[in-house]
Scaffold this active site. Sequence first.
Site, PDB file in Angstrom:
ATOM      1  N   GLU A 268       0.785  -1.228   0.000  1.00 56.50           N
ATOM      2  CA  GLU A 268       0.000   0.000   0.000  1.00 56.50           C
ATOM      3  C   GLU A 268       0.820   1.284   0.000  1.00 56.50           C
ATOM      4  O   GLU A 268       0.469   2.240   0.682  1.00 56.50           O
ATOM      5  CB  GLU A 268      -0.911  -0.021   1.229  1.00 56.50           C
ATOM      6  CG  GLU A 268      -0.172   0.005   2.600  1.00 56.50           C
ATOM      7  CD  GLU A 268       0.186  -1.354   3.180  1.00 56.50           C
ATOM      8  OE1 GLU A 268       0.318  -2.318   2.401  1.00 56.50           O
ATOM      9  OE2 GLU A 268       0.338  -1.461   4.403  1.00 56.50           O
ATOM     10  N   HIS A 292      -8.265  -3.798  -0.969  1.00 55.00           N
ATOM     11  CA  HIS A 292      -7.475  -3.943   0.258  1.00 55.00           C
ATOM     12  C   HIS A 292      -6.399  -2.853   0.347  1.00 55.00           C
ATOM     13  O   HIS A 292      -6.314  -2.128   1.334  1.00 55.00           O
ATOM     14  CB  HIS A 292      -6.853  -5.342   0.291  1.00 55.00           C
ATOM     15  CG  HIS A 292      -5.978  -5.594   1.478  1.00 55.00           C
ATOM     16  ND1 HIS A 292      -6.429  -6.223   2.605  1.00 55.00           N
ATOM     17  CD2 HIS A 292      -4.677  -5.283   1.711  1.00 55.00           C
ATOM     18  CE1 HIS A 292      -5.453  -6.297   3.493  1.00 55.00           C
ATOM     19  NE2 HIS A 292      -4.370  -5.729   2.970  1.00 55.00           N
ATOM     20  N   GLU A 293      -5.599  -2.738  -0.718  1.00 53.40           N
ATOM     21  CA  GLU A 293      -4.504  -1.746  -0.673  1.00 53.40           C
ATOM     22  C   GLU A 293      -5.072  -0.329  -0.584  1.00 53.40           C
ATOM     23  O   GLU A 293      -4.519   0.528   0.091  1.00 53.40           O
ATOM     24  CB  GLU A 293      -3.572  -1.903  -1.884  1.00 53.40           C
ATOM     25  CG  GLU A 293      -2.969  -3.308  -2.083  1.00 53.40           C
ATOM     26  CD  GLU A 293      -2.400  -3.943  -0.819  1.00 53.40           C
ATOM     27  OE1 GLU A 293      -1.966  -3.208   0.084  1.00 53.40           O
ATOM     28  OE2 GLU A 293      -2.410  -5.188  -0.729  1.00 53.40           O
ATOM     29  N   HIS A 296      -5.995   0.594   2.902  1.00 49.04           N
ATOM     30  CA  HIS A 296      -4.847   1.000   3.718  1.00 49.04           C
ATOM     31  C   HIS A 296      -4.645   2.521   3.698  1.00 49.04           C
ATOM     32  O   HIS A 296      -3.937   3.052   4.562  1.00 49.04           O
ATOM     33  CB  HIS A 296      -3.570   0.329   3.221  1.00 49.04           C
ATOM     34  CG  HIS A 296      -3.309  -1.034   3.791  1.00 49.04           C
ATOM     35  ND1 HIS A 296      -3.216  -1.267   5.144  1.00 49.04           N
ATOM     36  CD2 HIS A 296      -3.084  -2.239   3.188  1.00 49.04           C
ATOM     37  CE1 HIS A 296      -2.939  -2.559   5.344  1.00 49.04           C
ATOM     38  NE2 HIS A 296      -2.869  -3.168   4.172  1.00 49.04           N
ATOM     39  N   GLU A 315      -3.633  -4.467   9.415  1.00 50.25           N
ATOM     40  CA  GLU A 315      -4.168  -5.461   8.476  1.00 50.25           C
ATOM     41  C   GLU A 315      -5.584  -5.937   8.827  1.00 50.25           C
ATOM     42  O   GLU A 315      -6.394  -6.164   7.937  1.00 50.25           O
ATOM     43  CB  GLU A 315      -3.217  -6.655   8.356  1.00 50.25           C
ATOM     44  CG  GLU A 315      -1.847  -6.293   7.783  1.00 50.25           C
ATOM     45  CD  GLU A 315      -1.887  -5.702   6.376  1.00 50.25           C
ATOM     46  OE1 GLU A 315      -2.919  -5.843   5.693  1.00 50.25           O
ATOM     47  OE2 GLU A 315      -0.883  -5.082   5.980  1.00 50.25           O
ATOM     48  N   ASP A 377       9.086 -10.386  10.109  1.00 48.53           N
ATOM     49  CA  ASP A 377       8.884 -11.187   8.892  1.00 48.53           C
ATOM     50  C   ASP A 377       8.605 -12.653   9.235  1.00 48.53           C
ATOM     51  O   ASP A 377       7.900 -13.350   8.509  1.00 48.53           O
ATOM     52  CB  ASP A 377      10.121 -11.125   7.978  1.00 48.53           C
ATOM     53  CG  ASP A 377      10.050  -9.965   6.975  1.00 48.53           C
ATOM     54  OD1 ASP A 377       8.919  -9.571   6.611  1.00 48.53           O
ATOM     55  OD2 ASP A 377      11.111  -9.463   6.573  1.00 48.53           O
ATOM     56  N   TYR A 385      -4.620 -10.658   9.833  1.00 46.71           N
ATOM     57  CA  TYR A 385      -5.637 -10.373   8.828  1.00 46.71           C
ATOM     58  C   TYR A 385      -6.992 -10.926   9.243  1.00 46.71           C
ATOM     59  O   TYR A 385      -7.986 -10.219   9.279  1.00 46.71           O
ATOM     60  CB  TYR A 385      -5.245 -11.001   7.479  1.00 46.71           C
ATOM     61  CG  TYR A 385      -4.026 -10.383   6.836  1.00 46.71           C
ATOM     62  CD1 TYR A 385      -4.157  -9.492   5.779  1.00 46.71           C
ATOM     63  CD2 TYR A 385      -2.749 -10.691   7.272  1.00 46.71           C
ATOM     64  CE1 TYR A 385      -3.047  -8.922   5.170  1.00 46.71           C
ATOM     65  CE2 TYR A 385      -1.629 -10.118   6.677  1.00 46.71           C
ATOM     66  CZ  TYR A 385      -1.792  -9.237   5.626  1.00 46.71           C
ATOM     67  OH  TYR A 385      -0.699  -8.664   5.046  1.00 46.71           O
TER      68      TYR A 385
HETATM   69  N1  BES Z   1       0.893  -4.519   3.748  1.00 46.39           N
HETATM   70  C1  BES Z   1       0.634  -5.764   3.164  1.00 46.39           C
HETATM   71  C2  BES Z   1       1.857  -6.429   2.607  1.00 46.39           C
HETATM   72  C3  BES Z   1       2.952  -6.683   3.619  1.00 46.39           C
HETATM   73  C4  BES Z   1       2.666  -7.086   4.904  1.00 46.39           C
HETATM   74  C5  BES Z   1       4.247  -6.537   3.249  1.00 46.39           C
HETATM   75  C6  BES Z   1       3.695  -7.302   5.808  1.00 46.39           C
HETATM   76  C7  BES Z   1       5.264  -6.769   4.142  1.00 46.39           C
HETATM   77  C8  BES Z   1       4.992  -7.153   5.425  1.00 46.39           C
HETATM   78  C9  BES Z   1      -0.421  -5.678   2.063  1.00 46.39           C
HETATM   79  O1  BES Z   1      -1.378  -4.720   2.280  1.00 46.39           O
HETATM   80  C10 BES Z   1      -1.152  -6.988   2.037  1.00 46.39           C
HETATM   81  O2  BES Z   1      -1.747  -7.312   3.029  1.00 46.39           O
HETATM   82  N2  BES Z   1      -1.130  -7.710   0.923  1.00 46.39           N
HETATM   83  C11 BES Z   1      -1.835  -8.959   0.774  1.00 46.39           C
HETATM   84  C12 BES Z   1      -3.090  -8.755  -0.004  1.00 46.39           C
HETATM   85  C13 BES Z   1      -4.339  -8.990   0.670  1.00 46.39           C
HETATM   86  C14 BES Z   1      -5.570  -8.828  -0.140  1.00 46.39           C
HETATM   87  C15 BES Z   1      -4.501  -9.653   1.942  1.00 46.39           C
HETATM   88  C16 BES Z   1      -0.959  -9.897  -0.011  1.00 46.39           C
HETATM   89  O3  BES Z   1       0.129  -9.489  -0.434  1.00 46.39           O
HETATM   90  O4  BES Z   1      -1.331 -11.038  -0.218  1.00 46.39           O
HETATM   91 ZN    ZN Z   2      -2.656  -5.208   3.889  1.00 45.91          ZN
END
Ligand code: BES
Ligand code: ZN
Length: 621
Positions: A268, A292-293, A296, A315, A377, A385
């Site tokens: 995002e 979703h993005e 954010h 999230e 990580d 989520y």
């Molecule tokens: N912010 C996250 C991606 C992220 C989280 C990057 C933690 C690094 C560390 C992004 O908004 C996200 O949640 N992406 C999901 C998509 C979603 C629809 C749940 C993904 O990448 O799958």
């Molecule tokens: Zn997210």
Amino acid sequence: MLPASLIKRKPLISPETDYSTLSNYKDFKVLKSFFDIELNFKKNLIVGSIKYNLLTLNKIDKIVLDSSFIDIESIKVNNIDNPFKILSRIEPLGSALEIPFNTSLNNEIELLINFKTTKESTALQWLKNSDEIDYVFTQLEPIHARSLFPCFDTPSIKSKFGAIIKSKFPVVFSGLPLDSTGDIYKFEQEIPIPSYLIAIASGNIISSKIGPRSTIYAEPEMLQDSINEFKDDVENFIQISENLITPYIWTNYDFLINPPSFPYGGMENPNITFVTPTLISYDKSQVDVIAHELAHSWSGNNVTNCSWEHFYLNEGWTVYLERLITSTGKNGEIDEKFRHFQYIQGWNDLIDSINSLPKYEYSKLVQDLEKGKVDPDDTFSSVPYEKGSNFLFNLEYQLGGLNEFKPFIKFYFKKFEKSSIDTYQFIESLYEFYSKDDKKIKILDDFDWDLWLFTPGLPPKFPFDTTLVDQVSNLVKLWEAKIPEFTTEEAFKEFFDQDEHTKVYNSFSSPQKILFIDLLIDLKWTPISSISIINIYKDLDESRNTEIKFRLFKFKLLNKLTQFYLDLADWLATVGRMKYVRPSYRLLNEVDHKLAVETFQKNKDFYHPIATNLVKKDLGL
Ligand code: BES
Ligand code: ZN
């Protein structure tokens, strides 16, 4: 007032301290940050400077910033050369950059740091596309900003940013573009943002406007497909969000289709969401990732978790909003059956996710990162989520449903706009909002906060409406009954060709087809029946939707259909999205360890460094 169980845990000073930074961020307010950098595609390095205008909030004798695998060339404080020290590395946080400097409270300092990234930087992926053209993109969340530039790498600190970026290719940045001349690209981010939301990408990127405030950026061969996939939904989603929450403050919502090695579905970055090309399904079935993005822009980018222990505030809230957005119909009404359907799907992900966590403790909503010892990580999963959005969904229900909860949504995003908060502040705001309503306060007092926030494992399950799920599971039950009975592919085919089954299947929406495969995966298949079902649902097997493709591979591998192992190995050379890559390697590893390791060795340079690291751990290498 907060219930006693939460008061006990609440820290004296809000928000809670972020221990995933080595910096002394609490001593400063960052007034403005300015990049002046060059992208060097010959050496795959970024070289240049970052300038900070700081205001001291305490008397200080040093400035400490985060850094990780970056070289510091020189530092000036208030225009005068200043000594500095890079302390030894502490995993997973990196190396503190210590800059001795004495000054009193309430002083403005200008800090200028000349730095360059190194080959080890985990923030960047330098690559060549299929035409051998260079490309680079950053991915900084959660704690990789320190590997791009020296910074207060904590979501608790926000700053305005300006940027001058030199590159031989077009550049995008997490701010609004200003005029660019020749190979110099300029940007401005006027809204204070945390360092993890900085983003840079550069390559053979072109763009097209797809809405009154949206432009899509992509490499030329991807652009038209991307436009077709997303143009109908983006502005609509923004308007639904503005109605539901508060006005959109970022002016433009643009996004970049990154190359396939991008490790996430989406990220995002303000003004320039990064997404994976695997969202292009040719049927718009993954626009929920855009919703979703976009969501954010409120939860995360405007109201931000103060540390990665409260990551669900980013999230969980975002998934909650995303599902409201994608369930809103043309008439503005929420399709509750569909919203419940999405929660049921999410619940299934949550179960899988809790079962495959490296540590059961990671299934707590409020994480314990052990004062910085645990790498955020490593704790990443569906828990923040799904448990997070279920937490909000349950609160909404307990407090009287969406109509009663909606005014709180607006209140929350207004109250905490442009700040970084912890869980206690969030719950306190609920108490504040409903303070005049004794019944609601009683509901809040009776809510089991401890169970939801601090207890690992599955939370209580909401009795979701199963209408849309039942349509699918009814067809699956028919198949289940036939598996032991039919012994030839023809028998399966004949059964399927019966008119009413075809009709039912054809009425499924894309998310229902995905559930259909998930439910088929859970059945006990015989060799003949498993191959038969794949041949019957040819449209699934030939789908260009990666959500479907991935699940078909899962079905095939779990049923030991060896003839498809190499297909999966081939596919793994083309996608880098961790959501598919990590479970695919785990599956392959279980049926054919040698092939899994060989495939990974062959592809490891294609994947993003974060993905490579995690797959390595998953495969026990
Ligand atoms: N912010 C996250 C991606 C992220 C989280 C990057 C933690 C690094 C560390 C992004 O908004 C996200 O949640 N992406 C999901 C998509 C979603 C629809 C749940 C993904 O990448 O799958
Ligand atoms: Zn997210």
